[in-house]
Motif scaffolding. Structure first.
Motif, PDB file in Angstrom:
ATOM      1  N   UNK A   1      35.782  46.206  48.178  1.00 12.28           N
ATOM      2  CA  UNK A   1      36.283  44.959  47.615  1.00 12.28           C
ATOM      3  C   UNK A   1      36.343  45.098  46.096  1.00 12.28           C
ATOM      4  N   UNK A   2      37.411  44.561  45.512  1.00 10.87           N
ATOM      5  CA  UNK A   2      37.545  44.499  44.053  1.00 10.87           C
ATOM      6  C   UNK A   2      37.461  43.034  43.646  1.00 10.87           C
ATOM      7  N   UNK A   3      36.630  42.760  42.659  1.00  9.68           N
ATOM      8  CA  UNK A   3      36.485  41.402  42.143  1.00  9.68           C
ATOM      9  C   UNK A   3      36.790  41.441  40.645  1.00  9.68           C
ATOM     10  N   UNK A   4      37.842  40.747  40.258  1.00  8.47           N
ATOM     11  CA  UNK A   4      38.270  40.746  38.865  1.00  8.47           C
ATOM     12  C   UNK A   4      37.950  39.406  38.227  1.00  8.47           C
ATOM     13  N   UNK A   5      37.220  39.455  37.107  1.00 11.62           N
ATOM     14  CA  UNK A   5      36.904  38.208  36.417  1.00 11.62           C
ATOM     15  C   UNK A   5      38.158  37.641  35.764  1.00 11.62           C
ATOM     16  N   UNK A   6      38.275  36.320  35.730  1.00 12.72           N
ATOM     17  CA  UNK A   6      39.393  35.637  35.080  1.00 12.72           C
ATOM     18  C   UNK A   6      38.789  34.661  34.084  1.00 12.72           C
ATOM     19  N   UNK A   7      39.383  34.577  32.929  1.00 15.19           N
ATOM     20  CA  UNK A   7      38.909  33.611  31.950  1.00 15.19           C
ATOM     21  C   UNK A   7      40.086  33.074  31.158  1.00 15.19           C
ATOM     22  N   UNK A   8      39.871  31.909  30.574  1.00 11.80           N
ATOM     23  CA  UNK A   8      40.925  31.271  29.802  1.00 11.80           C
ATOM     24  C   UNK A   8      40.800  31.722  28.352  1.00 11.80           C
ATOM     25  N   UNK A   9      41.849  32.353  27.837  1.00 13.08           N
ATOM     26  CA  UNK A   9      41.902  32.802  26.448  1.00 13.08           C
ATOM     27  C   UNK A   9      42.487  31.643  25.647  1.00 13.08           C
ATOM     28  N   UNK A  10      41.621  30.950  24.894  1.00 17.92           N
ATOM     29  CA  UNK A  10      42.072  29.767  24.153  1.00 17.92           C
ATOM     30  C   UNK A  10      43.040  30.131  23.027  1.00 17.92           C
ATOM     31  N   UNK A  11      42.942  31.332  22.503  1.00 12.90           N
ATOM     32  CA  UNK A  11      43.875  31.767  21.465  1.00 12.90           C
ATOM     33  C   UNK A  11      45.284  31.940  21.997  1.00 12.90           C
TER      34      UNK A  11
END
Length: 172
Positions: free
Chosen positions: A31-41
């Motif tokens: 399994x591959x788990x990729x983190x996602x985040x919001x880039x405010x810039x």
């Protein structure tokens, strides 16, 4: 005995493989788990690093996984973490591994149809179940909801609000 429990959300990146051993049968996949985040810039969601984890599923769970999960499927896996160690030409090696207790398709990413497998009377968890056949599944091919403990309604419970219709960010 204390074990490190973990819940992993990700995508299956290798087709599940099933093997018989002297201790029962085991199904393995990665399994591959990729983190996602919001880039405010940039004002957008971006991918972060990807964590790969080998998963092993024993006996009945392994049989069900082998028949239900495919490469590319979004999954949620709950299990115990271990370190798999082996000797190689480069010396002692190791990598993290999860022994799954539960595997599910991630319904935040799609829909699935659950089919309960009947158990043979007196069968133990260590015994290998036969490969399922269509006749063993409840419900009929014409109406897959037949035999379920709920009814399909023609209308929704509530009307959606504008907030409900907002698209959620993609998950890896």
């Amino acid at each position: 005995m204390s074990a490190t429990k973990m819940t992993l959300v990700g995508n299956v990146v290798t087709s599940p493989t099933r093997k018989r051993t002297q201790n029962g049968s085991v199904t393995n996949f990665r399994v591959a788990s990729t983190e996602r985040y919001f880039d405010s810039g940039r004002q957008e969601w971006v991918d972060g690093s990807t964590f790969f984890l080998d998963v092993e599923c024993w006996n009945d769970l392994g049989g069900n996984v082998a028949h239900s999960i495919s490469k590319g499927d979004p999954v949620v896996v709950v299990g115990s973490m271990r370190t798999h160690e082996w000797d190689s030409d480069q010396g002692r090696r190791s990598r993290p591994q999860m022994r799954a207790e539960a595997v599910a398709l991630n319904l935040a990413r799609g829909i699935a149809e659950f089919r309960r497998m009947p158990r043979a009377a007196g069968a133990s968890a260590a015994e290998e179940p036969p490969a399922p056949t269509e006749e063993q599944f409840t419900g009929s091919p014409e109406d897959p909801t037949d035999g379920r403990d709920y009814e399909v309604a023609d209308e929704a419970f509530t009307s959606p609000d504008a907030d409900d219709l907002q698209r959620e960010p993609a998950h890896a």
